[in-house]
Design an enzyme around this catalytic site. Sequence first.
Site, PDB file in Angstrom:
ATOM      1  N   GLU A  50       1.060  -1.022  -0.432  1.00  0.00           N
ATOM      2  CA  GLU A  50      -0.154   0.240  -0.072  1.00  0.00           C
ATOM      3  C   GLU A  50       0.820   0.883  -0.166  1.00  0.00           C
ATOM      4  O   GLU A  50       1.625   1.008   1.212  1.00  0.00           O
ATOM      5  CB  GLU A  50      -0.618  -0.100   1.768  1.00  0.00           C
ATOM      6  N   ASP A  61      -5.899   9.557   9.374  1.00  0.00           N
ATOM      7  CA  ASP A  61      -5.133   9.022   9.884  1.00  0.00           C
ATOM      8  C   ASP A  61      -4.528   9.764  11.467  1.00  0.00           C
ATOM      9  O   ASP A  61      -4.739  11.051  11.376  1.00  0.00           O
ATOM     10  CB  ASP A  61      -4.105   9.351   8.580  1.00  0.00           C
ATOM     11  N   TYR A 174     -11.208  -3.643   2.345  1.00  0.00           N
ATOM     12  CA  TYR A 174     -10.079  -4.047   3.434  1.00  0.00           C
ATOM     13  C   TYR A 174     -11.895  -3.819   4.693  1.00  0.00           C
ATOM     14  O   TYR A 174     -11.987  -2.637   4.162  1.00  0.00           O
ATOM     15  CB  TYR A 174      -9.712  -2.102   3.059  1.00  0.00           C
TER      16      TYR A 174
END
Length: 264
Positions: A50, A61, A174
Amino acid sequence: MNGKISSTFAELNQKGQKAFIPFLMAGDPFFELSLDLIEALDESGADILELGIPFSDPLADGPIIQKSAMRALKEGMNIDKVFSLLQRIRKRTDIPVVLFSYLNPIFRYGLERFAAKAADSGADGVLIVDLPPEETLEGLEFLEEKLDRILLVTPSTSLDRRKVIAAKSRGFLYCVSRYGITGIQKDLSREAYELVKSLEALKKVPLCVGFGVSSAEQAKIIASYADGVVVGSALVDEISKVAEGKSSIERFKDFAFSLAKSIH
Ligand SMILES: O=P(O)(O)OC[C@@H](O)[C@@H](O)c1c[nH]c2ccccc12
Protein backbone atom coordinates in the site's frame (compact mmCIF):
# COMPACT_ATOMS: atom_id res chain seq x y z
CA MET A 1 -9.76 -4.73 -13.73
CA ASN A 2 -6.20 -5.68 -12.88
CA GLY A 3 -5.24 -9.35 -12.42
CA LYS A 4 -2.07 -9.15 -10.32
CA ILE A 5 -3.77 -8.56 -7.00
CA SER A 6 -6.27 -11.38 -7.51
CA SER A 7 -3.58 -13.80 -8.72
CA THR A 8 -1.47 -12.96 -5.66
CA PHE A 9 -4.32 -14.03 -3.38
CA ALA A 10 -4.88 -17.17 -5.48
CA GLU A 11 -1.19 -18.12 -5.17
CA LEU A 12 -1.20 -17.49 -1.42
CA ASN A 13 -4.40 -19.47 -1.05
CA GLN A 14 -2.81 -22.43 -2.80
CA LYS A 15 0.04 -22.30 -0.28
CA GLY A 16 -2.39 -21.92 2.61
CA GLN A 17 -0.87 -18.52 3.32
CA LYS A 18 -2.33 -15.08 4.06
CA ALA A 19 -1.25 -11.73 2.59
CA PHE A 20 1.13 -9.35 4.39
CA ILE A 21 0.16 -5.88 3.17
CA PRO A 22 2.40 -3.08 4.54
CA PHE A 23 1.56 0.60 4.10
CA LEU A 24 4.12 3.37 3.74
CA MET A 25 3.99 6.95 2.51
CA ALA A 26 5.58 7.56 -0.91
CA GLY A 27 8.67 9.74 -0.53
CA ASP A 28 8.95 9.47 3.26
CA PRO A 29 11.46 10.51 4.56
CA PHE A 30 12.93 11.28 1.11
CA PHE A 31 12.67 9.79 -2.37
CA GLU A 32 15.74 7.52 -2.52
CA LEU A 33 15.31 6.20 1.03
CA SER A 34 11.63 5.56 0.34
CA LEU A 35 12.71 3.38 -2.59
CA ASP A 36 15.13 1.43 -0.37
CA LEU A 37 12.43 0.96 2.29
CA ILE A 38 10.02 -0.40 -0.31
CA GLU A 39 12.70 -2.82 -1.51
CA ALA A 40 13.28 -3.87 2.11
CA LEU A 41 9.55 -4.59 2.50
CA ASP A 42 9.58 -6.65 -0.68
CA GLU A 43 12.60 -8.63 0.52
CA SER A 44 11.01 -9.14 3.95
CA GLY A 45 8.09 -11.00 2.35
CA ALA A 46 5.44 -8.35 1.70
CA ASP A 47 2.82 -9.65 -0.73
CA ILE A 48 1.07 -6.42 -1.71
CA LEU A 49 2.28 -2.85 -1.06
CA GLU A 50 0.00 0.00 0.00
CA LEU A 51 1.69 3.19 -1.20
CA GLY A 52 0.29 6.40 0.27
CA ILE A 53 0.01 9.61 -1.74
CA PRO A 54 0.91 12.37 0.73
CA PHE A 55 -1.90 14.79 1.52
CA SER A 56 -2.05 17.80 3.87
CA ASP A 57 -5.38 16.90 5.52
CA PRO A 58 -5.42 13.12 6.11
CA LEU A 59 -8.55 13.08 8.28
CA ALA A 60 -8.59 9.29 8.76
CA ASP A 61 -4.98 9.16 9.89
CA GLY A 62 -3.42 9.37 13.30
CA PRO A 63 -0.31 11.42 14.15
CA ILE A 64 2.23 8.87 12.93
CA ILE A 65 0.92 8.84 9.38
CA GLN A 66 0.08 12.55 9.44
CA LYS A 67 3.74 13.31 10.28
CA SER A 68 4.83 10.88 7.57
CA ALA A 69 2.77 12.77 4.98
CA MET A 70 4.23 16.08 6.21
CA ARG A 71 7.80 14.75 5.85
CA ALA A 72 7.09 13.62 2.30
CA LEU A 73 5.35 16.89 1.37
CA LYS A 74 8.25 18.88 2.86
CA GLU A 75 10.52 16.95 0.49
CA GLY A 76 8.35 18.16 -2.39
CA MET A 77 6.50 14.88 -2.98
CA ASN A 78 3.58 15.16 -5.40
CA ILE A 79 1.59 12.80 -7.61
CA ASP A 80 4.02 12.95 -10.52
CA LYS A 81 6.87 12.08 -8.18
CA VAL A 82 4.82 9.19 -6.81
CA PHE A 83 4.56 7.92 -10.40
CA SER A 84 8.35 8.31 -10.80
CA LEU A 85 8.82 6.35 -7.57
CA LEU A 86 6.50 3.65 -8.92
CA GLN A 87 8.50 3.45 -12.15
CA ARG A 88 11.69 3.02 -10.10
CA ILE A 89 9.98 0.38 -7.92
CA ARG A 90 9.00 -1.53 -11.07
CA LYS A 91 12.68 -1.79 -12.02
CA ARG A 92 13.31 -3.66 -8.77
CA THR A 93 10.18 -5.69 -8.04
CA ASP A 94 6.82 -6.67 -9.51
CA ILE A 95 5.05 -6.67 -6.14
CA PRO A 96 1.41 -5.56 -6.62
CA VAL A 97 1.02 -1.90 -5.58
CA VAL A 98 -2.19 -0.29 -4.33
CA LEU A 99 -2.10 3.51 -4.35
CA PHE A 100 -3.70 5.01 -1.26
CA SER A 101 -5.08 8.49 -1.52
CA TYR A 102 -7.70 10.90 -0.36
CA LEU A 103 -9.97 12.19 -3.12
CA ASN A 104 -8.62 15.74 -3.18
CA PRO A 105 -5.19 15.14 -4.75
CA ILE A 106 -6.62 12.75 -7.37
CA PHE A 107 -9.55 15.08 -8.15
CA ARG A 108 -7.18 18.02 -8.65
CA TYR A 109 -4.95 15.90 -10.84
CA GLY A 110 -7.90 14.62 -12.89
CA LEU A 111 -9.27 11.09 -12.41
CA GLU A 112 -8.68 9.85 -15.98
CA ARG A 113 -5.21 11.40 -16.19
CA PHE A 114 -4.38 9.90 -12.78
CA ALA A 115 -5.67 6.43 -13.71
CA ALA A 116 -3.85 6.31 -17.05
CA LYS A 117 -0.51 7.44 -15.57
CA ALA A 118 -0.86 5.26 -12.47
CA ALA A 119 -1.46 2.14 -14.57
CA ASP A 120 1.35 3.06 -17.00
CA SER A 121 3.70 3.59 -14.04
CA GLY A 122 2.96 0.14 -12.65
CA ALA A 123 0.13 0.57 -10.13
CA ASP A 124 -2.31 -2.32 -9.78
CA GLY A 125 -4.98 -0.88 -7.51
CA VAL A 126 -6.22 2.26 -5.84
CA LEU A 127 -8.04 2.95 -2.60
CA ILE A 128 -9.64 6.40 -2.37
CA VAL A 129 -10.19 6.72 1.34
CA ASP A 130 -12.97 9.33 1.39
CA LEU A 131 -14.89 8.47 -1.79
CA PRO A 132 -18.09 6.56 -0.93
CA PRO A 133 -18.77 3.53 -3.18
CA GLU A 134 -22.02 5.01 -4.55
CA GLU A 135 -20.45 8.32 -5.55
CA THR A 136 -20.22 8.78 -9.29
CA LEU A 137 -17.57 11.14 -10.59
CA GLU A 138 -16.45 11.97 -14.09
CA GLY A 139 -13.56 9.67 -14.96
CA LEU A 140 -14.29 7.18 -12.16
CA GLU A 141 -15.48 4.47 -14.56
CA PHE A 142 -12.26 4.79 -16.57
CA LEU A 143 -10.23 4.63 -13.35
CA GLU A 144 -12.02 1.43 -12.32
CA GLU A 145 -11.19 -0.11 -15.68
CA LYS A 146 -7.50 0.70 -15.38
CA LEU A 147 -7.03 -0.18 -11.71
CA ASP A 148 -8.60 -2.48 -9.12
CA ARG A 149 -10.56 -0.16 -6.86
CA ILE A 150 -10.37 -1.39 -3.28
CA LEU A 151 -13.30 -0.36 -1.07
CA LEU A 152 -13.58 -0.09 2.70
CA VAL A 153 -16.06 -1.40 5.25
CA THR A 154 -16.02 -0.42 8.93
CA PRO A 155 -17.66 -1.88 12.05
CA SER A 156 -20.40 0.75 11.70
CA THR A 157 -21.27 -0.27 8.10
CA SER A 158 -24.66 -2.02 8.08
CA LEU A 159 -24.74 -5.67 6.97
CA ASP A 160 -26.68 -4.86 3.78
CA ARG A 161 -24.25 -2.12 2.86
CA ARG A 162 -21.30 -4.37 3.66
CA LYS A 163 -22.64 -6.84 1.10
CA VAL A 164 -23.09 -4.15 -1.56
CA ILE A 165 -19.57 -2.81 -0.96
CA ALA A 166 -18.01 -6.29 -0.89
CA ALA A 167 -19.64 -7.07 -4.25
CA LYS A 168 -18.26 -3.85 -5.75
CA SER A 169 -14.72 -4.02 -4.34
CA ARG A 170 -11.99 -5.29 -6.67
CA GLY A 171 -8.72 -6.92 -5.63
CA PHE A 172 -9.66 -7.19 -1.97
CA LEU A 173 -12.00 -5.61 0.55
CA TYR A 174 -10.43 -3.45 3.25
CA CYS A 175 -12.04 -4.26 6.61
CA VAL A 176 -11.32 -1.38 8.99
CA SER A 177 -10.90 -3.13 12.31
CA ARG A 178 -11.98 -0.42 14.67
CA TYR A 179 -13.74 2.90 15.09
CA GLY A 180 -11.48 5.91 14.79
CA ILE A 181 -8.26 6.64 12.96
CA THR A 182 -5.09 4.79 12.00
CA GLY A 183 -2.48 4.33 14.68
CA ILE A 184 -0.59 1.90 16.90
CA GLN A 185 -2.85 0.03 19.33
CA LYS A 186 -1.94 -2.11 22.33
CA ASP A 187 -4.91 -4.44 21.90
CA LEU A 188 -6.76 -5.78 18.91
CA SER A 189 -10.34 -4.63 18.40
CA ARG A 190 -13.14 -7.11 18.96
CA GLU A 191 -15.05 -5.73 15.97
CA ALA A 192 -12.57 -7.01 13.36
CA TYR A 193 -13.49 -10.67 13.81
CA GLU A 194 -17.22 -9.94 13.60
CA LEU A 195 -16.71 -7.79 10.52
CA VAL A 196 -14.83 -10.54 8.64
CA LYS A 197 -17.21 -13.28 9.77
CA SER A 198 -20.21 -11.26 8.63
CA LEU A 199 -18.77 -11.17 5.09
CA GLU A 200 -17.15 -14.58 4.89
CA ALA A 201 -20.27 -16.27 3.54
CA LEU A 202 -20.16 -13.92 0.56
CA LYS A 203 -16.65 -15.00 -0.48
CA LYS A 204 -16.82 -12.33 -3.18
CA VAL A 205 -13.37 -10.92 -2.60
CA PRO A 206 -10.45 -11.51 -0.20
CA LEU A 207 -11.06 -9.83 3.17
CA CYS A 208 -8.10 -7.90 4.57
CA VAL A 209 -8.01 -6.27 8.00
CA GLY A 210 -6.17 -3.08 8.94
CA PHE A 211 -6.08 -0.32 11.57
CA GLY A 212 -4.07 -0.71 14.71
CA VAL A 213 -2.32 -3.99 13.87
CA SER A 214 1.03 -3.24 15.45
CA SER A 215 2.91 -6.44 16.33
CA ALA A 216 3.70 -9.92 15.00
CA GLU A 217 1.45 -11.42 17.70
CA GLN A 218 -1.50 -9.24 16.70
CA ALA A 219 -0.86 -9.91 13.00
CA LYS A 220 -0.88 -13.66 13.63
CA ILE A 221 -4.30 -13.47 15.30
CA ILE A 222 -5.79 -11.47 12.41
CA ALA A 223 -4.21 -13.87 9.89
CA SER A 224 -6.02 -16.75 11.61
CA TYR A 225 -9.35 -15.52 10.20
CA ALA A 226 -8.71 -12.90 7.49
CA ASP A 227 -7.16 -13.30 4.02
CA GLY A 228 -4.68 -10.50 4.57
CA VAL A 229 -3.29 -8.16 7.22
CA VAL A 230 -2.51 -4.48 6.68
CA VAL A 231 0.14 -2.84 8.87
CA GLY A 232 0.84 0.88 8.52
CA SER A 233 1.56 3.03 11.56
CA ALA A 234 3.82 0.53 13.34
CA LEU A 235 6.04 0.35 10.24
CA VAL A 236 5.81 4.09 9.56
CA ASP A 237 6.81 4.73 13.17
CA GLU A 238 9.98 2.73 12.51
CA ILE A 239 10.56 4.82 9.37
CA SER A 240 10.30 8.00 11.43
CA LYS A 241 13.00 6.57 13.75
CA VAL A 242 15.17 5.80 10.70
CA ALA A 243 14.60 9.40 9.56
CA GLU A 244 15.74 10.65 12.97
CA GLY A 245 18.78 8.39 12.95
CA LYS A 246 17.37 6.36 15.86
CA SER A 247 16.84 3.17 13.82
CA SER A 248 18.11 1.60 10.61
CA ILE A 249 16.80 -0.03 7.45
CA GLU A 250 17.98 -3.37 8.87
CA ARG A 251 15.87 -2.88 12.03
CA PHE A 252 12.92 -1.85 9.85
CA LYS A 253 13.40 -4.92 7.66
CA ASP A 254 13.67 -7.24 10.68
CA PHE A 255 10.36 -5.89 12.02
CA ALA A 256 8.71 -6.30 8.59
CA PHE A 257 10.11 -9.83 8.35
CA SER A 258 8.66 -10.72 11.78
CA LEU A 259 5.25 -9.50 10.57
CA ALA A 260 5.51 -11.47 7.32
CA LYS A 261 6.54 -14.62 9.17
CA SER A 262 3.68 -14.36 11.65
CA ILE A 263 1.14 -13.76 8.86
CA HIS A 264 2.38 -16.40 6.39
O1 LIG B 1 -1.76 2.62 10.47
P1 LIG B 1 -2.54 1.39 10.86
O2 LIG B 1 -3.32 1.60 12.16
O3 LIG B 1 -1.66 0.15 10.87
O4 LIG B 1 -3.65 1.16 9.75
C1 LIG B 1 -3.27 0.88 8.37
C2 LIG B 1 -3.31 2.18 7.66
O5 LIG B 1 -2.18 2.93 8.04
C3 LIG B 1 -3.34 2.18 6.14
O6 LIG B 1 -4.07 1.11 5.63
C4 LIG B 1 -3.94 3.51 5.85
C5 LIG B 1 -3.21 4.68 5.77
N1 LIG B 1 -4.06 5.72 5.64
C6 LIG B 1 -5.36 5.25 5.66
C7 LIG B 1 -6.56 5.92 5.62
C8 LIG B 1 -7.75 5.18 5.69
C9 LIG B 1 -7.71 3.76 5.77
C10 LIG B 1 -6.46 3.07 5.84
C11 LIG B 1 -5.32 3.84 5.79
